[in-house]
Design a protein around this motif. Structure first.
Motif, mmCIF file in Angstrom:
data_model
loop_
_atom_site.group_PDB
_atom_site.id
_atom_site.type_symbol
_atom_site.label_atom_id
_atom_site.label_comp_id
_atom_site.label_asym_id
_atom_site.label_seq_id
_atom_site.Cartn_x
_atom_site.Cartn_y
_atom_site.Cartn_z
ATOM 1 N N LEU A 99 33.087 12.751 10.530
ATOM 2 C CA LEU A 99 31.951 12.763 9.618
ATOM 3 C C LEU A 99 30.671 13.217 10.309
ATOM 4 C CD1 LEU A 99 32.559 9.588 7.430
ATOM 5 C CD2 LEU A 99 32.992 11.988 6.857
ATOM 6 N N ALA A 100 30.582 13.026 11.614
ATOM 7 C CA ALA A 100 29.395 13.464 12.354
ATOM 8 C C ALA A 100 29.254 14.984 12.337
ATOM 9 C CB ALA A 100 29.464 12.961 13.791
ATOM 10 N N ARG A 101 30.347 15.685 12.034
ATOM 11 C CA ARG A 101 30.289 17.150 11.981
ATOM 12 C C ARG A 101 29.815 17.671 10.631
ATOM 13 N NH1 ARG A 101 35.514 16.643 14.420
ATOM 14 N NH2 ARG A 101 36.533 17.656 12.638
ATOM 15 N N GLU A 102 29.601 16.749 9.678
ATOM 16 C CA GLU A 102 29.115 17.145 8.359
ATOM 17 C C GLU A 102 27.595 17.022 8.342
ATOM 18 O OE1 GLU A 102 30.943 18.269 5.595
ATOM 19 O OE2 GLU A 102 32.474 18.457 7.159
ATOM 20 N N PRO A 103 26.860 18.129 8.305
ATOM 21 C CA PRO A 103 25.399 18.073 8.459
ATOM 22 C C PRO A 103 24.668 17.309 7.364
ATOM 23 C CG PRO A 103 26.132 20.261 7.772
ATOM 24 C CD PRO A 103 27.361 19.503 8.141
ATOM 25 N N ALA A 104 25.218 17.266 6.158
ATOM 26 C CA ALA A 104 24.507 16.606 5.059
ATOM 27 C C ALA A 104 25.024 15.201 4.777
ATOM 28 C CB ALA A 104 24.617 17.453 3.791
ATOM 29 N N VAL A 105 25.859 14.683 5.698
ATOM 30 C CA VAL A 105 26.480 13.370 5.493
ATOM 31 C C VAL A 105 25.992 12.409 6.575
ATOM 32 C CG1 VAL A 105 28.652 12.084 5.459
ATOM 33 C CG2 VAL A 105 28.525 14.344 4.380
ATOM 34 N N SER A 106 25.589 11.207 6.147
ATOM 35 C CA SER A 106 25.220 10.155 7.102
ATOM 36 C C SER A 106 26.242 9.036 7.019
ATOM 37 C CB SER A 106 23.829 9.604 6.783
ATOM 38 O OG SER A 106 23.851 8.864 5.562
ATOM 39 N N LEU A 107 26.476 8.391 8.140
ATOM 40 C CA LEU A 107 27.403 7.260 8.200
ATOM 41 C C LEU A 107 26.659 6.043 8.719
ATOM 42 C CD1 LEU A 107 30.244 5.959 8.135
ATOM 43 C CD2 LEU A 107 30.559 6.794 10.484
ATOM 44 N N SER A 108 26.759 4.934 7.983
ATOM 45 C CA SER A 108 26.139 3.678 8.393
ATOM 46 C C SER A 108 27.203 2.601 8.475
ATOM 47 C CB SER A 108 25.059 3.254 7.390
ATOM 48 O OG SER A 108 24.032 4.232 7.314
ATOM 49 N N VAL A 109 26.990 1.639 9.372
ATOM 50 C CA VAL A 109 27.958 0.569 9.619
ATOM 51 C C VAL A 109 27.267 -0.777 9.427
ATOM 52 C CG1 VAL A 109 29.542 -0.452 11.293
ATOM 53 C CG2 VAL A 109 29.158 2.042 11.285
ATOM 54 N N PHE A 110 27.874 -1.652 8.626
ATOM 55 C CA PHE A 110 27.302 -2.986 8.435
ATOM 56 C C PHE A 110 28.192 -4.042 9.064
ATOM 57 C CE2 PHE A 110 30.095 -2.608 4.711
ATOM 58 C CZ PHE A 110 30.668 -3.871 4.612
#
Length: 344
Positions: free
Chosen positions: A23-34
């Protein structure tokens, strides 16, 4: 938050790094962890803004408040998709998601080779009495090899309840060991079952004819307690029961009685009503029960495959593609309307 950003949220339960890396390779996508324990307010802030929630499929590891059900969905107005971290989705209420116009996807097939290998391991371990021999060697001396003499699986009948991604691989392994493989699957024609390596039979015929009954079906309303006192009673005397499917499909109390009575020769169990089962569970006290902790699909290879498959499917979904492992296609129309409104 950036304008136009597509937001994916997951919990801090362990996941192979391949998920985050993809997912880090997707420029318009952010990933958050709770965090699943503590800091609930921060967790809800993340989930409340999420477009995709990648949820753990482990029902006894994920606290119930984070299950993808109606109360959580109500607090996540922009949620478009719930992605299960495995082939199962016990932590997801599919009906609630469908009613909310939220897609549900899983990762069916990603860990199939691992689960199939584990299934054969359970079959061999019980039939050859490997576990019993191991235990006795650690606590006593003086017993003979004939005291733990088992049986070959060659020439035996293997009955598969379900012949999907995993079942078809078990069928191939069973054939390689010289077994006669039969299967029942309500979703497949006899011709399709034959193409997957088994002879199609009814469920009743399978139970009565098999030397090994192995479950590879989903857990739902139609399969809960599918294996019960009556079913075990119709199995061959001396047959062996195997499950790497889901807890609840087999009745544990009834299985205890079928083993105590001597009607069944043994069981190989990777799944339980409660995972892990309590230490005083009667099945754990039986030497003819090979017990594992829902680890059939937990290998380094399988966990990486599952994580990679999940991230790839999410990336495609957020790019506008229809996901290949969609559980509730009936939600597609409502999803498209919500996607247009939320993402533009």
């Amino acid at each position: 938050m950036k304008t136009g950003e597509k937001r994916v949220v997951r919990s801090d339960l362990w996941i192979n790094p391949a998920f985050d890396e993809r997912l880090a390779r997707e420029p318009a996508v952010s990933l958050s962890v709770f965090q699943v324990r503590g800091q609930a307010a921060a967790a809800w802030d993340l989930l409340g803004a999420a477009h995709v929630y990648h949820v753990s499929a482990a029902k006894d590891e994920l606290p119930p408040e984070w299950f993808a059900k109606a109360d959580l969905l109500a607090r996540c107005p922009d949620l478009l998709c719930v992605s299960s971290s495995g082939a199962g989705y016990d932590t997801v209420d599919v009906a609630d998601c469908t009613a909310a116009g939220v897609l549900v996807v899983n990762q069916a097939g990603a860990n199939a080779p691992s689960v199939a290998e584990h299934t054969l391991g359970l079959m061999l371990g019980v039939s050859r009495r490997m576990l019993e021999s191991d235990r006795r060697m650690r606590r006593e001396t003086g017993f003979s090899r004939e005291d733990v003499m088992g049986h070959e699986i060659r020439g035996k009948t293997l009955g598969l309840v379900g012949i999907g991604h995993i079942g078809r691989r078990v069928a191939a392994l069973g054939q390689a060991f010289g077994m006669d493989v039969i299967a029942t699957d309500p979703f497949l024609s006899p011709e399709e079952i034959a193409s997957r390596g088994a002879r199609a039979v009814s469920f009743d015929e399978l139970v009565e004819q098999s030397d090994f009954v192995s479950l590879h079906c989903p857990r739902d309303a139609s399969t809960l307690k599918l294996m019960n006192a009556s079913t075990y009673g119709r199995m061959k005397k001396g047959a062996i029961f195997i499950s790497t499917a889901r807890g609840g499909i087999h009745d544990e109390a009834a299985l205890v009685e079928a083993l105590r009575s001597g009607h069944l020769a043994g069981a190989g169990l990777d799944v339980w009503d409660q995972e892990p089962p309590p230490l005083d569970h009667p099945l754990l006290a039986m030497d003819n029960v090979f017990a594992t902790f829902h680890t059939a699909g937990v290998t380094h290879e399988a966990r990486r495959n599952v994580a990679s498959m999940a991230a790839e499917q999410i990336a495609g979904l957020l790019a506008g593609e229809r996901p290949p492992r969609l559980i509730n296609p009936e939600a597609w129309s409502a999803y498209e309307k919500r996607r247009a409104r939320i993402l533009g």
